[in-house]
Design a protein around this motif. Structure first.
Motif, PDB file in Angstrom:
ATOM      1  N   PHE A 119     -11.789  -2.410  -4.806  1.00 31.47           N
ATOM      2  CA  PHE A 119     -11.061  -1.294  -4.308  1.00 31.47           C
ATOM      3  C   PHE A 119     -10.291  -0.294  -4.173  1.00 31.47           C
ATOM      4  O   PHE A 119     -11.268   0.109  -4.852  1.00 31.47           O
ATOM      5  CB  PHE A 119     -10.011  -1.549  -6.030  1.00 31.47           C
ATOM      6  CG  PHE A 119      -8.783  -1.211  -5.146  1.00 31.47           C
ATOM      7  CD1 PHE A 119      -7.733  -1.498  -4.551  1.00 31.47           C
ATOM      8  CD2 PHE A 119      -8.426   0.143  -5.779  1.00 31.47           C
ATOM      9  CE1 PHE A 119      -5.762  -1.431  -4.895  1.00 31.47           C
ATOM     10  CE2 PHE A 119      -6.611   0.467  -5.894  1.00 31.47           C
ATOM     11  CZ  PHE A 119      -6.025  -0.043  -5.459  1.00 31.47           C
ATOM     12  N   GLU A 120     -10.105   0.275  -2.810  1.00 25.19           N
ATOM     13  CA  GLU A 120      -9.930   1.144  -2.550  1.00 25.19           C
ATOM     14  C   GLU A 120      -9.194   2.053  -2.475  1.00 25.19           C
ATOM     15  O   GLU A 120      -7.672   1.550  -1.624  1.00 25.19           O
ATOM     16  CB  GLU A 120     -10.970   1.058  -1.002  1.00 25.19           C
ATOM     17  CG  GLU A 120     -11.898   1.161  -0.729  1.00 25.19           C
ATOM     18  CD  GLU A 120     -12.397   0.635   0.812  1.00 25.19           C
ATOM     19  OE1 GLU A 120     -12.086   1.868   1.676  1.00 25.19           O
ATOM     20  OE2 GLU A 120     -13.254   0.152   1.698  1.00 25.19           O
ATOM     21  N   GLU A 121      -8.130   3.289  -3.154  1.00 23.73           N
ATOM     22  CA  GLU A 121      -7.193   3.514  -3.277  1.00 23.73           C
ATOM     23  C   GLU A 121      -7.244   4.084  -1.902  1.00 23.73           C
ATOM     24  O   GLU A 121      -8.531   5.356  -1.892  1.00 23.73           O
ATOM     25  CB  GLU A 121      -6.957   4.981  -4.466  1.00 23.73           C
ATOM     26  CG  GLU A 121      -5.965   5.019  -4.587  1.00 23.73           C
ATOM     27  CD  GLU A 121      -5.773   4.543  -6.048  1.00 23.73           C
ATOM     28  OE1 GLU A 121      -4.696   4.815  -6.190  1.00 23.73           O
ATOM     29  OE2 GLU A 121      -6.254   4.729  -7.361  1.00 23.73           O
ATOM     30  N   GLY A 122      -6.199   4.316  -1.227  1.00 25.52           N
ATOM     31  CA  GLY A 122      -6.194   4.680  -0.174  1.00 25.52           C
ATOM     32  C   GLY A 122      -4.623   6.078  -0.423  1.00 25.52           C
ATOM     33  O   GLY A 122      -4.549   6.072  -1.287  1.00 25.52           O
ATOM     34  N   GLU A 123      -3.981   6.228   0.985  1.00 31.38           N
ATOM     35  CA  GLU A 123      -3.555   7.416   0.697  1.00 31.38           C
ATOM     36  C   GLU A 123      -1.847   6.536  -0.023  1.00 31.38           C
ATOM     37  O   GLU A 123      -1.298   5.617   1.365  1.00 31.38           O
ATOM     38  CB  GLU A 123      -3.084   7.865   2.215  1.00 31.38           C
ATOM     39  CG  GLU A 123      -4.315   9.160   2.203  1.00 31.38           C
ATOM     40  CD  GLU A 123      -4.487  10.481   1.949  1.00 31.38           C
ATOM     41  OE1 GLU A 123      -3.362  11.260   1.100  1.00 31.38           O
ATOM     42  OE2 GLU A 123      -5.887  10.640   0.759  1.00 31.38           O
ATOM     43  N   GLY A 124      -0.807   6.859  -0.181  1.00 31.32           N
ATOM     44  CA  GLY A 124       0.447   6.902  -0.648  1.00 31.32           C
ATOM     45  C   GLY A 124       0.214   5.519  -0.998  1.00 31.32           C
ATOM     46  O   GLY A 124      -0.474   4.726  -1.777  1.00 31.32           O
ATOM     47  N   ASN A 125       0.876   4.086  -0.097  1.00 33.25           N
ATOM     48  CA  ASN A 125       0.994   3.073  -0.933  1.00 33.25           C
ATOM     49  C   ASN A 125      -0.002   2.230  -0.202  1.00 33.25           C
ATOM     50  O   ASN A 125      -0.022   0.756   0.020  1.00 33.25           O
ATOM     51  CB  ASN A 125       2.181   2.602  -0.524  1.00 33.25           C
ATOM     52  CG  ASN A 125       3.514   3.014  -1.514  1.00 33.25           C
ATOM     53  OD1 ASN A 125       2.536   2.858  -3.081  1.00 33.25           O
ATOM     54  ND2 ASN A 125       4.434   2.946  -1.147  1.00 33.25           N
ATOM     55  N   GLU A 126      -1.162   3.001   0.767  1.00 34.20           N
ATOM     56  CA  GLU A 126      -2.741   2.165   1.301  1.00 34.20           C
ATOM     57  C   GLU A 126      -3.559   2.341   0.928  1.00 34.20           C
ATOM     58  O   GLU A 126      -3.279   2.823   0.605  1.00 34.20           O
ATOM     59  CB  GLU A 126      -1.764   2.863   2.746  1.00 34.20           C
ATOM     60  CG  GLU A 126      -0.803   2.250   4.026  1.00 34.20           C
ATOM     61  CD  GLU A 126      -1.106   2.860   5.023  1.00 34.20           C
ATOM     62  OE1 GLU A 126      -1.767   2.221   5.649  1.00 34.20           O
ATOM     63  OE2 GLU A 126       0.075   3.205   5.793  1.00 34.20           O
ATOM     64  N   HIS A 127      -4.169   0.692   0.106  1.00 31.15           N
ATOM     65  CA  HIS A 127      -5.113   0.534  -0.689  1.00 31.15           C
ATOM     66  C   HIS A 127      -6.345  -0.314   0.805  1.00 31.15           C
ATOM     67  O   HIS A 127      -5.113  -1.420   1.341  1.00 31.15           O
ATOM     68  CB  HIS A 127      -4.932   0.200  -1.419  1.00 31.15           C
ATOM     69  CG  HIS A 127      -3.871   0.724  -2.503  1.00 31.15           C
ATOM     70  ND1 HIS A 127      -4.264   2.348  -2.508  1.00 31.15           N
ATOM     71  CD2 HIS A 127      -2.365   0.886  -3.101  1.00 31.15           C
ATOM     72  CE1 HIS A 127      -3.052   3.402  -3.423  1.00 31.15           C
ATOM     73  NE2 HIS A 127      -2.128   2.337  -3.333  1.00 31.15           N
ATOM     74  N   LYS A 128      -7.173  -0.695   0.286  1.00 35.71           N
ATOM     75  CA  LYS A 128      -8.132  -2.379   0.409  1.00 35.71           C
ATOM     76  C   LYS A 128      -8.738  -2.480  -0.773  1.00 35.71           C
ATOM     77  O   LYS A 128      -8.975  -1.988  -1.503  1.00 35.71           O
ATOM     78  CB  LYS A 128      -9.108  -1.536   1.709  1.00 35.71           C
ATOM     79  CG  LYS A 128      -8.681  -0.725   3.004  1.00 35.71           C
ATOM     80  CD  LYS A 128      -9.693  -0.390   3.851  1.00 35.71           C
ATOM     81  CE  LYS A 128      -9.474  -0.054   4.928  1.00 35.71           C
ATOM     82  NZ  LYS A 128      -9.941   0.591   6.222  1.00 35.71           N
ATOM     83  N   LEU A 129      -8.205  -4.176  -0.480  1.00 39.15           N
ATOM     84  CA  LEU A 129      -8.550  -4.773  -2.163  1.00 39.15           C
ATOM     85  C   LEU A 129     -10.347  -5.850  -0.642  1.00 39.15           C
ATOM     86  O   LEU A 129      -9.799  -6.623   0.099  1.00 39.15           O
ATOM     87  CB  LEU A 129      -8.017  -6.046  -2.049  1.00 39.15           C
ATOM     88  CG  LEU A 129      -8.669  -6.382  -3.151  1.00 39.15           C
ATOM     89  CD1 LEU A 129      -9.582  -5.756  -4.502  1.00 39.15           C
ATOM     90  CD2 LEU A 129      -7.577  -7.545  -3.966  1.00 39.15           C
ATOM     91  N   HIS A 130     -11.640  -5.033  -0.621  1.00 42.18           N
ATOM     92  CA  HIS A 130     -12.750  -6.257  -0.453  1.00 42.18           C
ATOM     93  C   HIS A 130     -13.057  -7.255  -1.470  1.00 42.18           C
ATOM     94  O   HIS A 130     -12.637  -7.715  -2.660  1.00 42.18           O
ATOM     95  CB  HIS A 130     -13.519  -5.475  -0.424  1.00 42.18           C
ATOM     96  CG  HIS A 130     -13.501  -4.110   0.983  1.00 42.18           C
ATOM     97  ND1 HIS A 130     -13.619  -4.400   2.315  1.00 42.18           N
ATOM     98  CD2 HIS A 130     -12.935  -3.020   0.826  1.00 42.18           C
ATOM     99  CE1 HIS A 130     -12.749  -2.701   2.940  1.00 42.18           C
ATOM    100  NE2 HIS A 130     -12.959  -2.298   1.655  1.00 42.18           N
ATOM    101  N   TYR A 131     -12.848  -8.617  -1.000  1.00 44.60           N
ATOM    102  CA  TYR A 131     -13.394  -9.590  -1.178  1.00 44.60           C
ATOM    103  C   TYR A 131     -14.363 -10.587  -0.889  1.00 44.60           C
ATOM    104  O   TYR A 131     -14.442 -11.034   0.013  1.00 44.60           O
ATOM    105  CB  TYR A 131     -11.823 -10.780  -1.649  1.00 44.60           C
ATOM    106  CG  TYR A 131     -12.099 -11.880  -1.924  1.00 44.60           C
ATOM    107  CD1 TYR A 131     -12.473 -12.638  -2.856  1.00 44.60           C
ATOM    108  CD2 TYR A 131     -12.058 -12.903  -0.900  1.00 44.60           C
ATOM    109  CE1 TYR A 131     -12.227 -13.759  -3.277  1.00 44.60           C
ATOM    110  CE2 TYR A 131     -12.397 -14.712  -1.181  1.00 44.60           C
ATOM    111  CZ  TYR A 131     -12.532 -14.451  -2.083  1.00 44.60           C
ATOM    112  OH  TYR A 131     -12.489 -16.110  -2.487  1.00 44.60           O
ATOM    113  N   ALA A 132     -15.111 -11.218  -2.252  1.00 49.33           N
ATOM    114  CA  ALA A 132     -16.787 -11.755  -1.432  1.00 49.33           C
ATOM    115  C   ALA A 132     -16.411 -13.349  -2.741  1.00 49.33           C
ATOM    116  O   ALA A 132     -16.139 -12.902  -3.775  1.00 49.33           O
ATOM    117  CB  ALA A 132     -17.679 -10.898  -1.878  1.00 49.33           C
TER     118      ALA A 132
END
Length: 148
Positions: free
Chosen positions: A121-134
């Motif tokens: 999980f990468e917390e981004g700015e505001g409500n934009e985040h990234k979730l990497h799945y493997a």
């Protein structure tokens, strides 16, 4: 794959479409059994066959079936012992996404053969985040989209 996933598919179908549809899906999937034990392990191909049968019966892509089931899984699993573990995974969506690996580690204590996916999980700015799945399993990305 642990039977709780297949049992979740069974419950989804019977709750939304009835027992007759479930029996038809099992027949389309070429399965002799029509029920699954949550704590037992089943070959991954059983789950893939169920998804394929759902896709065929309801004229949906496998990706659509998995996304719909992923959305269903959130409420379904909350009613199981996994739901109790989820309560310790944080209060908001960001906290829960950031602790998905910890959740799977806790589940693995009672399901030692579990081969869970991994997340970053990468917390981004505001409500934009990234979730990497493997995952070792191919083609289940759409279920994760439904889960989120």
């Amino acid at each position: 794959m642990y039977g709780m996933v297949n049992h979740g598919i069974q419950t989804f179908v019977t709750e939304n479409y009835g027992e007759a549809d479930w029996r038809d899906i099992c027949a389309r999937a070429g399965l002799k059994q029509e029920s699954f034990e949550g704590m037992l392990t089943y070959p991954d191909e059983v789950t893939y066959k169920l998804v394929g049968a759902l896709s065929e019966k309801y004229d949906l892509t496998a990706e659509a079936v998995l996304q719909i089931f992923g959305d269903y899984w959130v409420d379904y699993s909350a009613k199981t012992s996994i739901g109790k573990l989820m309560r310790f995974s944080g209060k908001g969506l960001s906290e829960r996404l950031a602790t998905l690996n910890d959740l799977h580690d806790r589940i693995k204590m009672s399901m030692p053969h579990l081969q869970p996916p991994s997340f970053e999980f990468e917390e981004g700015e505001g409500n934009e985040h990234k979730l990497h799945y493997a995952s070792e399993r191919d083609g289940l990305e759409s279920m994760v989209i439904g889960l989120v």
